[in-house]
Design an enzyme around this catalytic site. Structure first.
Site, mmCIF file in Angstrom:
data_model
loop_
_atom_site.group_PDB
_atom_site.id
_atom_site.type_symbol
_atom_site.label_atom_id
_atom_site.label_comp_id
_atom_site.label_asym_id
_atom_site.label_seq_id
_atom_site.Cartn_x
_atom_site.Cartn_y
_atom_site.Cartn_z
ATOM 1 N N SER A 146 0.846 -1.193 0.000
ATOM 2 C CA SER A 146 0.000 0.000 0.000
ATOM 3 C C SER A 146 0.879 1.239 0.000
ATOM 4 O O SER A 146 2.110 1.157 0.084
ATOM 5 C CB SER A 146 -0.923 0.014 1.224
ATOM 6 N N LYS A 147 0.234 2.396 -0.075
ATOM 7 C CA LYS A 147 0.985 3.650 -0.165
ATOM 8 C C LYS A 147 1.842 3.915 1.075
ATOM 9 O O LYS A 147 2.817 4.658 1.001
ATOM 10 C CB LYS A 147 0.015 4.815 -0.390
ATOM 11 N N ARG A 148 1.486 3.303 2.187
ATOM 12 C CA ARG A 148 2.308 3.530 3.388
ATOM 13 C C ARG A 148 3.697 2.918 3.245
ATOM 14 O O ARG A 148 4.608 3.228 4.020
ATOM 15 C CB ARG A 148 1.619 2.983 4.640
ATOM 16 N N HIS A 149 3.887 2.059 2.241
ATOM 17 C CA HIS A 149 5.195 1.442 1.993
ATOM 18 C C HIS A 149 6.002 2.226 0.961
ATOM 19 O O HIS A 149 7.078 1.793 0.567
ATOM 20 C CB HIS A 149 5.009 -0.002 1.521
ATOM 21 N N GLY A 150 5.480 3.372 0.520
ATOM 22 C CA GLY A 150 6.198 4.185 -0.470
ATOM 23 C C GLY A 150 5.460 4.217 -1.793
ATOM 24 O O GLY A 150 4.271 3.902 -1.870
#
Length: 484
Positions: free
Chosen positions: A253-257
């Protein structure tokens, strides 16, 4: 020999995710390695969510990655149209064949009725399955309801026992119990097909030989195989590639970059690096080789070496690869990528092009993405407004620092003012002062750049020139005096 035809069939409802980009890449590599055909098809029957902007973004992303297609919505081909939204008459023809043969039926259940069924299943903690209420309606009842203007969906009549076997080129034999599936909808009440039906019609009519797609589609495959069987069609071969997971093995997801091709492009990653990295997410060339150009990938690619284990997303490895490819670019290629931003900042003028190129050469091996290059060059164009705190404590606060900087400043008349000459003179002065060369180099680096980690000091001094060096040494001396 069977003609290899593969396709990438994204839904234009968002950006090109790296998972989709990897699927496109694997299909492209397989087609090119087998002298086959790569087809681009846009699955845009979700009229409420599909947009022309998303479709163009997908096309732009594929083109930026260098993945060209042989047939598609923009260039046509013998089996078009290549947009599902332009193929309604084709779907209706195949749909009627299923209805006529008794493999599908009209369903008049309303949305409220289906919602109550789902809620009842949830209350009983059962997995929801359509109860087949319309499966046994008589022909007269169906005709009457249609005559009344009711708008039914169309459901596929699933076999209620037995198994469906998927022979997968990556996962081997996978069996599914038919009783676990309900009679799924293949056409909505507005006449548009659902995914599992449309993809069968499209892949057959476009003569697709191999379907290479993400693992998440594996549960759809038995449904599609049964539709092929009901229509009397030969299915393609299937290969379901592993998911891409985050380092903690959770869903990416976006929390991983960055997770989309557009984001990587905007952050300064190079297409070559992203292609190289994506190729190794779930595929191994059979040795420890990690850096490969596209030609090498085409020569080596085969489905036998595609892993069924999840691929782990590693942004550090991606950045390392990008740094490698960035270092391979010529100075002028790098210059063209940052020229506009440099002029906007006021750092690049018509008179300092050659000096600017030298700065690029000095810094580009030290950054991993192009967007980091100009920020790392700031001290070449503006005197430091502050100094690294640890550097101040380690160098500026040491006794005798002002005398050391003054000693370097006294050498600003060096001729010629080149890195080699500057180094010889500063090292000689350190010997005279009975100091190590580092005792002069480190505080001078901090005074000129505000940083403790830079390229070689002598190269920096040459590019700054004697006047700027003198002014910055004076500024640092004043700063140190204010500390004392």
């Amino acid at each position: 020999m069977e003609k290899i035809r593969v396709r990438f069939a994204p839904s234009p409802t968002g950006t090109l995710h790296i998972g989709g980009a990897r699927t496109a890449l694997f299909n492209w590599l397989f087609a090119r390695s087998q002298q086959g055909t790569f087809v681009l098809r846009l699955e845009d029957t979700d009229l409420g969510r599909s947009t022309s902007e998303s479709a163009q973004g997908i096309v732009d992303g594929l083109q930026w990655l260098g993945l060209d297609w042989d047939e598609g919505p923009d260039i046509g081909g013998p089996y078009g149209p290549y947009r599902q939204s332009e193929r309604l008459n084709i779907y209706q023809e195949y749909l009627q064949r299923l209805l006529n043969a008794g493999h599908a039926y009209y369903c008049f259940c309303t949305a409220d009725e289906l919602r109550r069924q789902r809620e009842s299943a949830q209350d009983d903690r059962d997995a929801y399955r359509y109860d087949g209420a319309c499966r046994h309606l008589s022909a007269d009842e169906v005709a009457n309801r249609l005559a009344q203007g009711q708008k039914p969906t169309v459901r596929f009549k699933m076999p209620q026992q037995g198994t469906t076997v998927v022979q997968d080129l990556v996962r081997g034999k996978v069996e599914f119990q038919n009783e676990l599936f309900d009679d799924f909808i293949i056409a909505k009440s507005d006449g548009w097909p659902t995914y599992n039906f449309a993809v069968v019609v499209d892949d057959h009519s476009m003569k697709i030989s191999h379907v290479i797609r993400a693992e998440e589609h594996l549960p759809n495959t038995p449904k599609q195989l049964l539709i092929y069987e009901a229509l009397g069609l030969t299915p393609p071969q299937f290969a379901h590639v592993s998911m891409i997971l985050a380092p903690d093995r959770s869903k990416l997801s976006k929390r991983h970059g960055a997770t989309s091709v557009q984001e990587f492009r905007e952050q300064g990653y190079l297409a070559k690096a992203l292609v190289n990295y994506l190729a190794l997410l779930g595929w191994s060339p059979g040795d420890d080789l990690s850096l490969m150009d596209i030609g090498e990938m085409v020569r080596r690619f085969d489905l036998d070496h595609v892993s069924k284990s999840a691929a782990i997303y590693d942004i550090e490895k991606m950045a390392w690869m990008n740094g490698h490819y960035l270092a391979e670019l010529s100075s002028e290629e790098v210059f063209s990528m940052i020229e506009s931003d440099a002029r906007t900042r006021g750092w690049l003028t018509n008179d300092n092009h050659d000096c600017f190129i030298k700065i690029i050469d000095l810094l580009r091996s030290r950054v991993r993405v192009i967007q980091d290059l100009l920020p790392s060059a700031e001290y070449f164009f503006t005197a430091p407004e502050h100094y690294d705190e640890k550097g101040v404590e380690k160098y500026f606060c040491k006794p005798g620092c002002i005398e050391k900087l003054a000693a370097v400043k006294s050498l600003m008349d060096i001729q010629p003012f080149t890195a080699g000459q500057i180094e010889d003179v500063i090292r000689s002065r350190a010997e005279i002062m009975k100091l190590k060369a580092a005792d002069l180099i480190h505080p001078t680096r901090l005074a000129l750049s505000g940083r403790t980690n830079t390229p070689g000091l002598f190269e920096i001094m040459e590019l700054l020139g004697p006047e700027a060096c003198s002014a910055r040494l004076d500024q640092a001396e004043a700063y140190i005096k204010a500390l004392i």
